[in-house]
Design a protein around this motif. Structure first.
Motif, mmCIF file in Angstrom:
data_model
loop_
_atom_site.group_PDB
_atom_site.id
_atom_site.type_symbol
_atom_site.label_atom_id
_atom_site.label_comp_id
_atom_site.label_asym_id
_atom_site.label_seq_id
_atom_site.Cartn_x
_atom_site.Cartn_y
_atom_site.Cartn_z
ATOM 1 N N LEU B 40 12.952 -13.958 -30.086
ATOM 2 C CA LEU B 40 11.967 -13.176 -30.852
ATOM 3 C C LEU B 40 10.542 -13.627 -30.532
ATOM 4 C CD1 LEU B 40 13.402 -12.743 -34.475
ATOM 5 C CD2 LEU B 40 12.571 -10.927 -32.971
ATOM 6 N N VAL B 41 10.364 -14.930 -30.323
ATOM 7 C CA VAL B 41 9.038 -15.442 -29.929
ATOM 8 C C VAL B 41 8.651 -14.824 -28.587
ATOM 9 C CG1 VAL B 41 7.710 -17.486 -29.242
ATOM 10 C CG2 VAL B 41 9.273 -17.610 -31.209
ATOM 11 N N THR B 42 9.603 -14.840 -27.648
ATOM 12 C CA THR B 42 9.364 -14.270 -26.317
ATOM 13 C C THR B 42 9.036 -12.780 -26.403
ATOM 14 O OG1 THR B 42 10.945 -15.862 -25.437
ATOM 15 C CG2 THR B 42 10.363 -14.012 -23.994
ATOM 16 N N ALA B 43 9.732 -12.075 -27.312
ATOM 17 C CA ALA B 43 9.521 -10.623 -27.450
ATOM 18 C C ALA B 43 8.139 -10.298 -28.021
ATOM 19 C CB ALA B 43 10.616 -10.028 -28.339
ATOM 20 N N GLY B 44 7.517 -11.279 -28.672
ATOM 21 C CA GLY B 44 6.146 -11.084 -29.159
ATOM 22 C C GLY B 44 6.031 -10.121 -30.324
ATOM 23 N N ILE B 45 7.057 -10.095 -31.176
ATOM 24 C CA ILE B 45 7.035 -9.172 -32.308
ATOM 25 C C ILE B 45 6.062 -9.652 -33.387
ATOM 26 C CG2 ILE B 45 8.891 -10.298 -33.611
ATOM 27 C CD1 ILE B 45 9.931 -7.277 -33.949
ATOM 28 N N ASN B 46 5.552 -8.697 -34.197
ATOM 29 C CA ASN B 46 4.678 -9.101 -35.302
ATOM 30 C C ASN B 46 4.873 -8.214 -36.519
ATOM 31 O OD1 ASN B 46 3.293 -6.732 -34.775
ATOM 32 N ND2 ASN B 46 1.787 -7.740 -33.494
ATOM 33 N N ASN B 47 4.145 -8.580 -37.582
ATOM 34 C CA ASN B 47 4.144 -7.804 -38.824
ATOM 35 C C ASN B 47 5.502 -7.761 -39.524
ATOM 36 O OD1 ASN B 47 2.575 -6.445 -40.691
ATOM 37 N ND2 ASN B 47 3.162 -4.434 -39.913
ATOM 38 N N LEU B 48 6.295 -8.817 -39.346
ATOM 39 C CA LEU B 48 7.573 -8.905 -40.046
ATOM 40 C C LEU B 48 7.367 -9.563 -41.413
ATOM 41 C CD1 LEU B 48 9.850 -10.311 -37.182
ATOM 42 C CD2 LEU B 48 9.705 -7.926 -37.976
ATOM 43 N N ALA B 75 2.495 -16.070 -35.062
ATOM 44 C CA ALA B 75 1.954 -15.059 -35.994
ATOM 45 C C ALA B 75 2.832 -13.817 -36.075
ATOM 46 C CB ALA B 75 0.514 -14.685 -35.615
ATOM 47 N N ALA B 76 4.151 -14.049 -36.137
ATOM 48 C CA ALA B 76 5.097 -12.926 -36.189
ATOM 49 C C ALA B 76 5.170 -12.289 -37.570
ATOM 50 C CB ALA B 76 6.488 -13.415 -35.774
ATOM 51 N N PHE B 77 4.682 -12.998 -38.593
ATOM 52 C CA PHE B 77 4.879 -12.530 -39.970
ATOM 53 C C PHE B 77 3.561 -12.146 -40.636
ATOM 54 C CE2 PHE B 77 8.125 -15.804 -39.044
ATOM 55 C CZ PHE B 77 9.237 -14.984 -39.061
ATOM 56 N N SER B 78 3.644 -11.083 -41.459
ATOM 57 C CA SER B 78 2.515 -10.752 -42.315
ATOM 58 C C SER B 78 2.733 -11.326 -43.713
ATOM 59 C CB SER B 78 2.338 -9.241 -42.397
ATOM 60 O OG SER B 78 3.542 -8.630 -42.814
ATOM 61 N N LYS B 79 3.995 -11.622 -44.030
ATOM 62 C CA LYS B 79 4.327 -12.130 -45.358
ATOM 63 C C LYS B 79 5.572 -13.004 -45.248
ATOM 64 C CE LYS B 79 5.618 -10.174 -49.898
ATOM 65 N NZ LYS B 79 5.717 -8.900 -50.636
ATOM 66 N N VAL B 80 5.588 -14.111 -45.985
ATOM 67 C CA VAL B 80 6.793 -14.938 -46.042
ATOM 68 C C VAL B 80 7.180 -15.151 -47.500
ATOM 69 C CG1 VAL B 80 6.360 -16.083 -43.837
ATOM 70 C CG2 VAL B 80 5.537 -17.156 -45.937
ATOM 71 N N ILE B 81 8.486 -15.042 -47.784
ATOM 72 C CA ILE B 81 9.032 -15.266 -49.123
ATOM 73 C C ILE B 81 9.946 -16.476 -48.992
ATOM 74 C CG2 ILE B 81 10.392 -14.252 -50.998
ATOM 75 C CD1 ILE B 81 9.538 -11.455 -49.841
ATOM 76 N N VAL B 82 9.482 -17.638 -49.467
ATOM 77 C CA VAL B 82 10.119 -18.925 -49.172
ATOM 78 C C VAL B 82 9.958 -19.867 -50.365
ATOM 79 C CG1 VAL B 82 9.740 -18.775 -46.663
ATOM 80 C CG2 VAL B 82 7.957 -19.751 -48.108
ATOM 81 N N GLN B 94 -2.644 -20.421 -41.897
ATOM 82 C CA GLN B 94 -2.693 -18.953 -41.895
ATOM 83 C C GLN B 94 -2.893 -18.402 -43.305
ATOM 84 O OE1 GLN B 94 0.713 -17.258 -39.847
ATOM 85 N NE2 GLN B 94 0.378 -18.499 -38.021
ATOM 86 N N MET B 95 -2.282 -19.066 -44.294
ATOM 87 C CA MET B 95 -2.426 -18.641 -45.685
ATOM 88 C C MET B 95 -3.884 -18.796 -46.130
ATOM 89 S SD MET B 95 -0.441 -20.181 -49.013
ATOM 90 C CE MET B 95 -1.306 -21.753 -49.011
ATOM 91 N N ASN B 96 -4.466 -19.963 -45.848
ATOM 92 C CA ASN B 96 -5.852 -20.213 -46.256
ATOM 93 C C ASN B 96 -6.841 -19.315 -45.532
ATOM 94 O OD1 ASN B 96 -4.998 -22.164 -48.032
ATOM 95 N ND2 ASN B 96 -5.361 -23.873 -46.631
ATOM 96 N N GLU B 99 -4.571 -14.802 -43.269
ATOM 97 C CA GLU B 99 -3.806 -14.098 -42.228
ATOM 98 C C GLU B 99 -2.348 -13.862 -42.638
ATOM 99 O OE1 GLU B 99 -6.367 -16.770 -39.047
ATOM 100 O OE2 GLU B 99 -4.186 -16.768 -38.885
ATOM 101 N N LEU B 100 -1.914 -14.608 -43.638
ATOM 102 C CA LEU B 100 -0.494 -14.572 -44.009
ATOM 103 C C LEU B 100 -0.365 -14.630 -45.521
ATOM 104 C CD1 LEU B 100 2.542 -14.868 -43.136
ATOM 105 C CD2 LEU B 100 2.183 -17.343 -43.200
ATOM 106 N N GLU B 101 0.447 -13.719 -46.075
ATOM 107 C CA GLU B 101 0.733 -13.754 -47.510
ATOM 108 C C GLU B 101 1.951 -14.659 -47.739
ATOM 109 O OE1 GLU B 101 1.617 -9.918 -49.199
ATOM 110 O OE2 GLU B 101 2.051 -10.768 -51.163
ATOM 111 N N VAL B 102 1.786 -15.631 -48.608
ATOM 112 C CA VAL B 102 2.888 -16.558 -48.903
ATOM 113 C C VAL B 102 3.332 -16.365 -50.348
ATOM 114 C CG1 VAL B 102 3.572 -18.983 -49.114
ATOM 115 C CG2 VAL B 102 2.099 -18.265 -47.218
#
Lengths: 221, 229
Positions: B40-48, B75-82, B94-96, B99-102
């Motif tokens: 997935l890193v190689t594929a360069g996907i984003n906004n997951l 930077a594959a994610f726009s939001k992480v639920i963790v 990224q959160m600060n 760039e990323l919603e946590v």
């Protein structure tokens, strides 16, 4: 004049003597993990690790690590004979369901109401709560383990936490490197003081209400 | 018995589409599908949107990373639920930086929300988080003389999970603490891709020893040699 010297080992030693054989115990990351080293030989506790096992054993010898067997801090561990693995829902069923007797957690702040803050300093450091909120909610007895003073000299024991709370009125016992406290009715009761500290020194160096009962006694850790 | 397609990590990565909710098994990298995550890193996907216990371990000094850590860095994610981000400084950066919603969820609540999604439940009632920031924006219910938070089920579009062993039907067996969230996510996601270290014939796994029944698994991927998890 008593000079404060941080002593995490004494905290771990005293907490380790709280348990009885058969108790199910969850030890948090960092200082609480040390407690496992000091459980008396004649006491057998069952250590639970929230990433999915009971019967947590010591760290394996170098070269004997198993990539599939870690504790909740991602450190290689072992499992004792009679132990068991399970998924995260079962693990937190054990925790939330009241099947853990003691949980030992680290502290950013702990107050005399039994509130605990240990997962977030807004704008500075946000590690997240991990399993701590479930552990404090579900465990029979919640033990907070902390050095008594910050490096700055500030008291870790507070009248009221100022940071976002991990647990609301859940902490039962606080063990620091100067004493053993129980929280009852919104006050700290000093049960034991660790020499050379005295009850007077402890009252003077704690930013909270402390009751020194008649049965308060010295303890040699 | 129906057999499941065995695909490459790159083919698995190509099934993940921008904008999807992706659930990834593993606990600080232990039990994560590293071959698929690498692809997935190689594929360069984003906004997951990521659902995972944590954002894994990233130690730039020691040049050490595992689990979803490299995807966070990419930077594959726009939001992480963790439940935890403390071992990956890049998540916090990224959160600060905005760039990323946590979204931080107590670990037991996260497990139970995923389980609920897989079990056809709308959510669960838990005492965890009452009186803390976690209760903000949630319904509180008084049931059996106790206050509970209503926590909604958390389904996923794609589940990327890791097992020790599969048979060709897709029955899975996990290893030790590498089990963690994997069996829950296998039930909670529309498309489930299981990365495995060993593939055996149907019948070689005792039905009594199956952790995740085959009906939850759509595709199998073999872990590459020397995979980190």
């Amino acid at each position: 004049m008593i000079e404060y010297v941080e002593n995490k080992e004494n905290i771990a030693r005293r907490i380790a003597r709280i348990f009885k054989t058969g108790d199910v115990v969850n030890l948090g990351i960092g200082l609480p993990t040390l407690v496992g080293n000091f459980v008396p030989e004649d006491v057998t506790v069952i250590l639970q690790s929230e990433n999915g096992l009971i019967g947590l054993g010591p760290a394996p010898a170098p070269g004997k690590e198993d990539k599939d067997l870690t504790n909740a801090g991602a450190m290689p561990v072992s499992i004792l004979p009679g132990g068991a693995y399970f998924d995260s829902a079962t693990s937190f069923g054990i925790i939330r369901g009241g099947h853990v007797d003691y949980t030992v957690l680290g502290v950013l702040e702990v107050d005399q109401e039994g509130n605990l803050a240990n997962y977030k300093i807004p704008g500075k450091m946000v590690p997240g709560m991990g399993g701590a909120m479930d552990l404090t909610t579900g465990s029979r007895v919640v033990i907070a383990a902390t050095t008594h003073l910050e490096k700055s000299g500030a008291s870790k024991l507070k009248r009221r936490c100022s940071l976002p709370l991990t647990a609301v009125r859940e902490v039962d016992i606080v063990v620091t490197d100067v004493g053993y406290f129980e929280i009852l009715g919104g006050k700290y009761y000093l049960r034991e003081y660790f020499e050379p500290y005295t009850p007077d020194w402890i009252k003077e160096h704690t930013d909270a209400e402390i009751v020194v009962g008649e049965d308060c006694k010295p303890c040699f850790c | 018995m129906i057999t499941k397609p065995i695909i490459s990590a790159a083919e698995a990565a190509a099934m993940v589409k921008t904008g999807q909710v992706v659930q990834v098994g593993g606990f600080l990298g232990c039990g994560s599908p590293d071959s698929v995550l690498g692809a997935l890193v190689t594929a360069g996907i984003n906004n997951l949107v990521l659902v995972c216990n944590d954002t894994s371990v990233l130690d730039e000094k020691k040049q050490r990373s595992n689990g979803v850590a490299d995807l966070i860095k990419a930077a594959a994610f726009s939001k992480v639920i963790v439940s935890h981000i403390g071992t990956n400084p890049e998540t916090q950066r990224q959160m600060n930086a905005g760039e990323l919603e946590v979204v931080l969820v107590p670990q037991g609540t996260l497990a139970e929300r995923i389980r609920a999604a897989g079990c056809g439940l709308g959510g669960i009632l838990t005492p965890t988080g009452v009186g803390t920031e976690v209760e903000q924006g949630k319904q509180k219910l008084l049931v059996a003389d106790r206050v509970w938070l209503l926590e909604e089920a958390l389904p996923g579009d794609v589940g990327l999970i890791k097992a020790r062993k599969a048979d060709k039907a897709g029955n899975l067996v996990y290893s030790k603490t590498a089990r963690n969230f994997n069996p829950l996510m296998a039930m909670a996601c529309k498309l489930v891709i299981a990365e495995v270290e060993e593939l055996v014939e149907i019948g070689e796994i005792d039905p009594d020893h199956v952790h995740t029944p085959s009906i939850f698994v759509d595709y199998l991927v073999m872990s590459r040699e020397g995979s980190k998890s």
